[in-house]
Design a protein around this motif. Structure first.
Motif, PDB file in Angstrom:
ATOM      1  N   ASN A 117      -5.620  -7.296   0.859  1.00  0.00           N
ATOM      2  CA  ASN A 117      -5.494  -5.912   0.415  1.00  0.00           C
ATOM      3  C   ASN A 117      -4.117  -5.713  -0.209  1.00  0.00           C
ATOM      4  O   ASN A 117      -3.116  -6.199   0.318  1.00  0.00           O
ATOM      5  CB  ASN A 117      -5.670  -4.960   1.599  1.00  0.00           C
ATOM      6  CG  ASN A 117      -5.994  -3.546   1.155  1.00  0.00           C
ATOM      7  OD1 ASN A 117      -5.254  -2.943   0.393  1.00  0.00           O
ATOM      8  ND2 ASN A 117      -7.102  -3.024   1.656  1.00  0.00           N
ATOM      9  N   PHE A 118      -4.058  -4.974  -1.316  1.00  0.00           N
ATOM     10  CA  PHE A 118      -2.775  -4.725  -1.968  1.00  0.00           C
ATOM     11  C   PHE A 118      -1.852  -3.844  -1.132  1.00  0.00           C
ATOM     12  O   PHE A 118      -0.657  -3.758  -1.411  1.00  0.00           O
ATOM     13  CB  PHE A 118      -2.998  -4.088  -3.346  1.00  0.00           C
ATOM     14  CG  PHE A 118      -3.324  -5.085  -4.417  1.00  0.00           C
ATOM     15  CD1 PHE A 118      -2.327  -5.887  -4.965  1.00  0.00           C
ATOM     16  CD2 PHE A 118      -4.621  -5.245  -4.871  1.00  0.00           C
ATOM     17  CE1 PHE A 118      -2.619  -6.814  -5.948  1.00  0.00           C
ATOM     18  CE2 PHE A 118      -4.924  -6.173  -5.856  1.00  0.00           C
ATOM     19  CZ  PHE A 118      -3.914  -6.963  -6.401  1.00  0.00           C
ATOM     20  N   LYS A 119      -2.362  -3.200  -0.099  1.00  0.00           N
ATOM     21  CA  LYS A 119      -1.507  -2.368   0.754  1.00  0.00           C
ATOM     22  C   LYS A 119      -0.572  -3.215   1.624  1.00  0.00           C
ATOM     23  O   LYS A 119       0.388  -2.684   2.199  1.00  0.00           O
ATOM     24  CB  LYS A 119      -2.353  -1.465   1.641  1.00  0.00           C
ATOM     25  CG  LYS A 119      -3.130  -2.194   2.739  1.00  0.00           C
ATOM     26  CD  LYS A 119      -3.973  -1.241   3.562  1.00  0.00           C
ATOM     27  CE  LYS A 119      -4.740  -1.977   4.670  1.00  0.00           C
ATOM     28  NZ  LYS A 119      -5.603  -1.060   5.439  1.00  0.00           N
ATOM     29  N   THR A 120      -0.839  -4.511   1.724  1.00  0.00           N
ATOM     30  CA  THR A 120       0.028  -5.406   2.503  1.00  0.00           C
ATOM     31  C   THR A 120       1.488  -5.249   2.088  1.00  0.00           C
ATOM     32  O   THR A 120       2.392  -5.192   2.927  1.00  0.00           O
ATOM     33  CB  THR A 120      -0.412  -6.867   2.323  1.00  0.00           C
ATOM     34  OG1 THR A 120      -1.778  -6.998   2.719  1.00  0.00           O
ATOM     35  CG2 THR A 120       0.440  -7.810   3.149  1.00  0.00           C
ATOM     36  N   ASN A 121       1.737  -5.173   0.793  1.00  0.00           N
ATOM     37  CA  ASN A 121       3.099  -5.058   0.277  1.00  0.00           C
ATOM     38  C   ASN A 121       3.792  -3.809   0.806  1.00  0.00           C
ATOM     39  O   ASN A 121       4.938  -3.861   1.267  1.00  0.00           O
ATOM     40  CB  ASN A 121       3.069  -5.015  -1.257  1.00  0.00           C
ATOM     41  CG  ASN A 121       2.430  -6.239  -1.868  1.00  0.00           C
ATOM     42  OD1 ASN A 121       3.096  -7.224  -2.145  1.00  0.00           O
ATOM     43  ND2 ASN A 121       1.120  -6.184  -2.104  1.00  0.00           N
TER      44      ASN A 121
ATOM     45  N   TYR B  39       6.973  -3.718   3.391  1.00  0.00           N
ATOM     46  CA  TYR B  39       8.210  -3.087   2.928  1.00  0.00           C
ATOM     47  C   TYR B  39       8.648  -1.981   3.882  1.00  0.00           C
ATOM     48  O   TYR B  39       9.823  -1.904   4.266  1.00  0.00           O
ATOM     49  CB  TYR B  39       8.017  -2.517   1.518  1.00  0.00           C
ATOM     50  CG  TYR B  39       9.046  -1.481   1.165  1.00  0.00           C
ATOM     51  CD1 TYR B  39      10.373  -1.842   0.939  1.00  0.00           C
ATOM     52  CD2 TYR B  39       8.696  -0.126   1.084  1.00  0.00           C
ATOM     53  CE1 TYR B  39      11.331  -0.878   0.644  1.00  0.00           C
ATOM     54  CE2 TYR B  39       9.646   0.833   0.787  1.00  0.00           C
ATOM     55  CZ  TYR B  39      10.963   0.454   0.562  1.00  0.00           C
ATOM     56  OH  TYR B  39      11.909   1.403   0.284  1.00  0.00           O
ATOM     57  N   GLU B  40       7.720  -1.130   4.297  1.00  0.00           N
ATOM     58  CA  GLU B  40       8.051  -0.033   5.205  1.00  0.00           C
ATOM     59  C   GLU B  40       8.504  -0.531   6.573  1.00  0.00           C
ATOM     60  O   GLU B  40       9.212   0.178   7.297  1.00  0.00           O
ATOM     61  CB  GLU B  40       6.839   0.904   5.352  1.00  0.00           C
ATOM     62  CG  GLU B  40       6.549   1.706   4.087  1.00  0.00           C
ATOM     63  CD  GLU B  40       5.277   2.529   4.188  1.00  0.00           C
ATOM     64  OE1 GLU B  40       4.489   2.294   5.143  1.00  0.00           O
ATOM     65  OE2 GLU B  40       5.053   3.396   3.319  1.00  0.00           O
ATOM     66  N   SER B  41       8.118  -1.772   6.899  1.00  0.00           N
ATOM     67  CA  SER B  41       8.527  -2.363   8.181  1.00  0.00           C
ATOM     68  C   SER B  41       9.862  -3.093   8.081  1.00  0.00           C
ATOM     69  O   SER B  41      10.368  -3.606   9.082  1.00  0.00           O
ATOM     70  CB  SER B  41       7.448  -3.331   8.672  1.00  0.00           C
ATOM     71  OG  SER B  41       6.226  -2.644   8.887  1.00  0.00           O
TER      72      SER B  41
ATOM     73  N   GLY C 276       0.838   2.189  -2.927  1.00  0.00           N
ATOM     74  CA  GLY C 276       1.855   2.833  -2.109  1.00  0.00           C
ATOM     75  C   GLY C 276       3.234   2.228  -2.103  1.00  0.00           C
ATOM     76  O   GLY C 276       4.167   2.828  -1.558  1.00  0.00           O
ATOM     77  N   LEU C 277       3.415   1.028  -2.660  1.00  0.00           N
ATOM     78  CA  LEU C 277       4.750   0.444  -2.727  1.00  0.00           C
ATOM     79  C   LEU C 277       5.581   1.258  -3.723  1.00  0.00           C
ATOM     80  O   LEU C 277       5.116   1.537  -4.838  1.00  0.00           O
ATOM     81  CB  LEU C 277       4.671  -1.017  -3.188  1.00  0.00           C
ATOM     82  CG  LEU C 277       5.985  -1.807  -3.197  1.00  0.00           C
ATOM     83  CD1 LEU C 277       6.481  -2.056  -1.785  1.00  0.00           C
ATOM     84  CD2 LEU C 277       5.801  -3.131  -3.950  1.00  0.00           C
ATOM     85  N   PRO C 278       6.801   1.675  -3.383  1.00  0.00           N
ATOM     86  CA  PRO C 278       7.620   2.436  -4.330  1.00  0.00           C
ATOM     87  C   PRO C 278       7.852   1.668  -5.635  1.00  0.00           C
ATOM     88  O   PRO C 278       7.937   0.438  -5.636  1.00  0.00           O
ATOM     89  CB  PRO C 278       8.936   2.654  -3.576  1.00  0.00           C
ATOM     90  CG  PRO C 278       8.555   2.572  -2.131  1.00  0.00           C
ATOM     91  CD  PRO C 278       7.464   1.549  -2.069  1.00  0.00           C
TER      92      PRO C 278
END
Length: 391
Positions: A281-285, A289-291, A320-322
């Motif tokens: 999933n592309f949300k992994t990034n 990052y948030e962690s 969601g990655l900035p």
């Protein structure tokens, strides 16, 4: 060369809009706002790039370009030496073909350097190299060699040796072989340090930069449990690793962050072809990052084609990655992960003049590469449609 105009993203916490970059002898001499630009010198090439985005040359932090040639089939696939599962003495530089057309595809996408090497069929596959994408002589393209030692966890080493009836047939077998090898290498290193060696061991010498933490172990790991095994072994032997692919790293983000190891995420631009990548999933990034995890993106070329590297970062931003972090995942982050940040990854005086100039945001699909510059030389210009001639 003098580059004038454009929005210059230095990736050093500064944006000059419009800005300038002065290049001399293949290095960045200075840069800043356009109003402070020096007057062009006699015979100096001037690039007027008003309205463009100017970035450091993009970096692919993990892949197999040149060692798995996409146009020549099995005869030109030198990615995996599957005669035995532990082969640290193999060197990517002996198999990479700079004439692989994928290098030109990379250049057309603004990618100026890559980390490339053996695949993941073996528990230990050999040594990676970090190199520029322009050139014909491999030895002149090298930035760092060896740049990493390849190891692999999960399905690939398990299945590669099943038909031969060799260990590893299980994840336990993979971990045990790697531990045994690192144990032997550590003992060898101690003997060498104490002057007790009768002769050097060709098979163990390549481990010494890893044990000295000069280069990382490049750990192919998709599933959460495989990632944790890689971290466990790294701590046991006090070595550095990069987590390559990290498909399920978002499921254990806190543990990955606590380890301090970076993740090269991807490729997510592919199908869920194996059991261990079902949670792709592309949300992994974003979650990593948030962690607090340092991330880069990868195409794992030729799993996905290298020219789609900026798109991979763009899809991570979509999830969601900035935006700024998407650009970092293509430039300064992979440079730091690959330990070449003193030369590439940002625009700063003294660094290599590797620069990519785009018509807009490179992570957007309609954006064109206007110029690719490597070591201060224009190696691609928009409208140049032909491949390099290989005589």
């Amino acid at each position: 060369m003098l580059i004038l105009g454009g929005r210059i993203y230095t990736m050093e916490n500064a944006v000059y809009d419009p800005g300038y970059i002065k290049i001399e002898n293949g290095k960045i001499l200075n840069l800043g706002t356009e109003r402070n630009a020096p007057a062009p010198e006699e015979r100096e090439k001037v690039l007027e790039v008003k309205g463009s985005w100017v970035l450091p040359g993009l970096i692919e932090a993990h892949g197999h370009i040149g060692i798995t040639e996409e146009t020549r089939g099995a005869i030109a696939d030198d990615c995996n030496e599957t005669s035995e599962p532990v082969q640290p003495y193999l060197r990517a530089i002996d198999a990479i073909n700079p004439m692989d057309p994928a290098f030109h595809d990379a250049i057309m996408a603004g990618i100026t350097s890559v980390m490339t090497g053996p695949g993941s069929a073996n528990v230990v596959g050999g040594q990676f190299v970090f190199m520029k994408t322009q050139g014909r002589c491999m030895d002149r393209m090298i930035v760092l060699e060896p740049a990493a030692m390849k190891a692999a966890f999960g399905e690939n080493p398990k299945t590669a040796y099943e038909s031969q009836g060799k260990c590893p047939l299980t994840r336990m077998g993979t971990a045990a072989l790697l531990r045994e090898e690192l144990f032997r290498a550590r003992q060898y290193g101690k003997q060498k340090e104490n002057g007790k060696l009768k002769e050097e061991d060709f098979r163990l010498e390549p481990w010494l930069p890893v044990l000295r933490r000069e280069i990382p172990l490049k750990a192919h790991a998709h599933r959460a449990d495989d990632i944790l095994t890689a971290i466990r072994i790294a701590k046991e032997f006090e070595i550095d690793i990069t987590i390559d692919h990290g498909t399920e790293a978002h499921l254990i983000a806190d543990e990955v962050a606590a380890s301090g190891f970076p993740v090269i995420v991807g490729t997510d631009l592919t199908s869920r072809s194996k059991l261990e990548i079902q949670n792709l999933n592309f949300k992994t990034n974003r979650i990593l990052y948030e962690s607090g995890v340092t991330i880069a993106v990868t195409t794992d070329h030729p799993v996905a084609l290298i020219q789609y590297l900026p798109l991979c970062a763009g899809l991570a931003v979509k999830h969601g990655l900035p935006m700024e972090e998407g650009l970092k995942a293509l430039t300064i982050n992979p440079a730091r992960i690959c330990r070449v940040e003193e030369r590439v990854g940002s625009l700063k005086p003294g660094k290599d003049a590797d620069i990519a100039i785009f018509s807009g945001n490179p992570m957007e699909v309609f954006t064109k590469t206007l110029y690719t510059i490597i070591d201060g030389e224009i190696v691609y210009e928009d409208g140049e449609q032909g491949k390099r001639e290989f005589l």
